[in-house]
Design an enzyme around this catalytic site. Structure first.
Site, PDB file in Angstrom:
ATOM      1  N   TYR A 287      -5.288  -4.647  -5.620  1.00 41.70           N
ATOM      2  CA  TYR A 287      -5.104  -3.259  -4.880  1.00 41.70           C
ATOM      3  C   TYR A 287      -6.484  -3.093  -3.981  1.00 41.70           C
ATOM      4  O   TYR A 287      -7.600  -3.019  -4.617  1.00 41.70           O
ATOM      5  CB  TYR A 287      -4.842  -2.130  -5.897  1.00 41.70           C
ATOM      6  CG  TYR A 287      -4.483  -0.949  -5.004  1.00 41.70           C
ATOM      7  CD1 TYR A 287      -2.941  -0.351  -5.137  1.00 41.70           C
ATOM      8  CD2 TYR A 287      -5.258   0.092  -4.506  1.00 41.70           C
ATOM      9  CE1 TYR A 287      -2.599   0.550  -4.465  1.00 41.70           C
ATOM     10  CE2 TYR A 287      -4.748   1.283  -3.839  1.00 41.70           C
ATOM     11  CZ  TYR A 287      -3.559   1.414  -3.787  1.00 41.70           C
ATOM     12  OH  TYR A 287      -2.907   2.578  -3.249  1.00 41.70           O
ATOM     13  N   TYR A 338       0.391  -0.960   4.264  1.00 42.12           N
ATOM     14  CA  TYR A 338       0.025  -0.224   2.937  1.00 42.12           C
ATOM     15  C   TYR A 338       1.121   0.625   2.499  1.00 42.12           C
ATOM     16  O   TYR A 338       1.545   1.657   2.982  1.00 42.12           O
ATOM     17  CB  TYR A 338      -1.144   0.826   3.655  1.00 42.12           C
ATOM     18  CG  TYR A 338      -1.658   1.929   2.916  1.00 42.12           C
ATOM     19  CD1 TYR A 338      -2.350   1.264   1.442  1.00 42.12           C
ATOM     20  CD2 TYR A 338      -1.795   3.392   2.772  1.00 42.12           C
ATOM     21  CE1 TYR A 338      -2.972   2.013   0.571  1.00 42.12           C
ATOM     22  CE2 TYR A 338      -2.431   4.004   1.917  1.00 42.12           C
ATOM     23  CZ  TYR A 338      -3.057   3.572   0.792  1.00 42.12           C
ATOM     24  OH  TYR A 338      -3.578   4.213  -0.355  1.00 42.12           O
TER      25      TYR A 338
END
Lengths: 388, 131
Positions: A287, A338
């Protein structure tokens, strides 16, 4: 009775980025339909649905109705911020193991970008009125995750000597990967270290290119039993190990803030469950809401010693498509799209199927995936793998 | 400088009662003596958890400089940080009276209050001659 082993059988992704005129709920429905088709299933085959998005009122469990799903045996909305996607895979895997449901769609979608709205304004607009404890922090000028993560990164820099140049190498390496990923928002737009340094500051020490993209779109994954997945259209991706770690007290008092994240606790537990060692991991999807988050997670997992991530990752031959450590091979949240925790989950499934095309890594039988939420508050880890 | 008014809610009412008096209130656990962050919800046991004023001084443990673009397109640089209060808890705040190009780690700071709207909002300012 032996518990069924869980696997990922389907993957769906909508168009990503500046895709206007559609709601998060519409993106979510499309992503589920795409994942079902990808798996070679019908919508009617689904008996479970786990839903999430940035805002709880934008994508909800009424998605069941939009998709016309009936007789579900599992249905809920989940929220663990950036750790959610990994968590949803975990809970779906456990539901399959327990026999609670057999074929579960998990989906995440968002629509922060509106036509003619600046990306930076998109998230700020959604902020709540300055009330209570959060209001005090906001009125003090700390109202963006960019600033909060900048405060985390500065601790690492002050303690270990990590520099902006180190962070810049991560941004450049991921942009290189994005040049091999046609669905990346920065496909066709490479980045040099000089351009990184020249980009405007958002919150020092973060430049623009330390921060992730903002995207409209949706991603869905189908989790079922390995046995069933073997009879479907795609190469099964086994869900071998998982863990969560939520440190707590961030902002109140957490001496590890910016130095160690939940990945340090969850990583080893997930690897142990998968009966896998770190050196067996051929590709890792972390991440990367910020360059710094990627650095911290790689340290916490143990790919590099604590505190040495800055110089180690900036070493020639370490990151990028020609590097030894295959990290965020689609470009990640920094350079591809994203979708919060779905960005690393999506690329992990692509790689574990061997479907990465120009960016496919050679060793992909074990893939490590991280999810991170809040300001390093919430963490999930997955270990995925090829069949046999 | 505080940008805009903040509204109290049930959880911050007692804290704002303190700030208007010029006090930065912490929560003290009378059983252990521990001094807890203001955000600790003492309503779980008001007899055990009491409010006590902090000294108001602390040390910067991290900082950042926010770049804000105004309507005229000009950028201002706003130093913010995490302050470790002398009593232990951390507090996220703007930091006044510092050069944004300085290394602020370890800088000693003291609380100040600015009345905006109905409430006095705390922020921290550098104590001169410290580093």
């Amino acid at each position: 009775m032996a518990h069924p082993e869980p696997a990922v059988a389907g993957l769906g992704i909508t168009e990503q980025g500046k895709v206007y005129g559609r709601t998060a709920a519409q993106f979510a429905a499309e992503a589920v339909r795409l994942a079902v088709v990808d798996a070679g299933l019908e919508l009617d085959d689904l008996d479970g649905l786990l839903v999430s998005g940035r805002l709880s009122d934008s994508v909800g469990i009424d998605l069941q109705g939009s998709l016309g799903l009936t007789d579900l045996r599992l249905l809920t909305y989940m929220q663990g911020y950036g750790s959610t996607a990994g968590q949803m895979v975990q809970y779906a895997a456990m539901a399959v193991q327990a026999g609670m449901a057999d074929t579960i769609a998990i989906v995440w979608a968002d629509d922060p970008l509106k036509d003619r709205t600046r990306a930076s304004a998109a998230y700020a607009k959604a902020g709540s009125a300055p009330t209570g404890w959060r209001g005090i922090t906001t009125a003090n000028g700390i109202y963006s995750a960019n600033t909060m993560y900048a405060l985390a990164a500065r601790r690492h820099m002050a303690r270990y000597g990590t520099t902006q140049d180190h962070l810049g190498h991560i941004a450049v390496a991921q942009r290189e990967w994005a040049q091999l990923n046609p669905i990346a928002q920065f496909y066709g737009t490479p980045l040099t270290l000089e351009e990184y340094h020249a980009s405007r500051y958002i919150a020092e020490p973060f430049h623009l290119y330390d921060c992730c993209l903002i995207s409209n779109g949706g991603v869905a994954v189908i989790v079922t039993s390995l046995e069933r997945a073997r009879g479907l259209r795609q190469p099964p991706v086994r869900i071998l190990g998982w863990a969560q770690a939520h440190p707590g007290n961030v902002g109140i008092r957490n001496d590890d803030f910016g130095l160690v994240s939940g990945a340090a606790a969850a990583g080893p537990r997930a690897l142990e469950m998968a009966d896998t060692t770190l050196d067996e991991i051929g590709v890792v999807q972390v991440y990367d809401c910020y360059t710094f988050t990627a650095l911290l997670t790689l340290e916490d997992y143990g790919f590099i010693p604590k505190g040495e991530g800055g110089p180690a990752l900036a070493e020639p031959g370490m990151l990028g498509p020609k590097g030894r450590l295959k990290v965020n091979t689609g470009g990640g949240e920094l350079s591809a799209f994203y979708m919060w925790g779905m960005t690393p989950v999506h690329e992990a499934v692509v790689q574990a199927r061997g479907q990465g095309g120009a960016r496919q890594v050679e060793q992909y039988d074990r893939v490590l995936v991280s999810g991170n939420g809040g300001v390093l508050d919430y963490h999930s880890t997955l270990v995925l793998g090829t069949d046999r | 400088m505080i940008g805009f008014p903040v509204q109290r809610d049930e959880a911050t009412a007692e804290f704002f009662d303190g700030t208007v008096r010029g006090e930065f209130l912490l929560v003290r656990d009378t059983r252990t003596g521990a001094l807890l962050a203001p955000q600790f919800d003492r309503s779980v046991d008001p007899r055990r958890y009491e409010l006590v004023p902090a000294a108001g001084t602390g040390t910067v443990v991290s900082w950042a400089v926010v770049h804000q673009r105004g309507a005229d397109g000009a950028t201002s640089r706003v130093p913010v940080g995490i302050v470790e209060l002398d009593e232990g808890p951390w507090w996220w705040t703007s930091i006044e009276g510092v050069d944004p190009d300085d290394n602020l780690l370890g800088r000693h700071v003291v609380v100040a209050f600015e009345k905006v709207g109905d409430e006095a909002v705390p922020y921290f300012t550098a104590i001169e001659g410290t580093a």
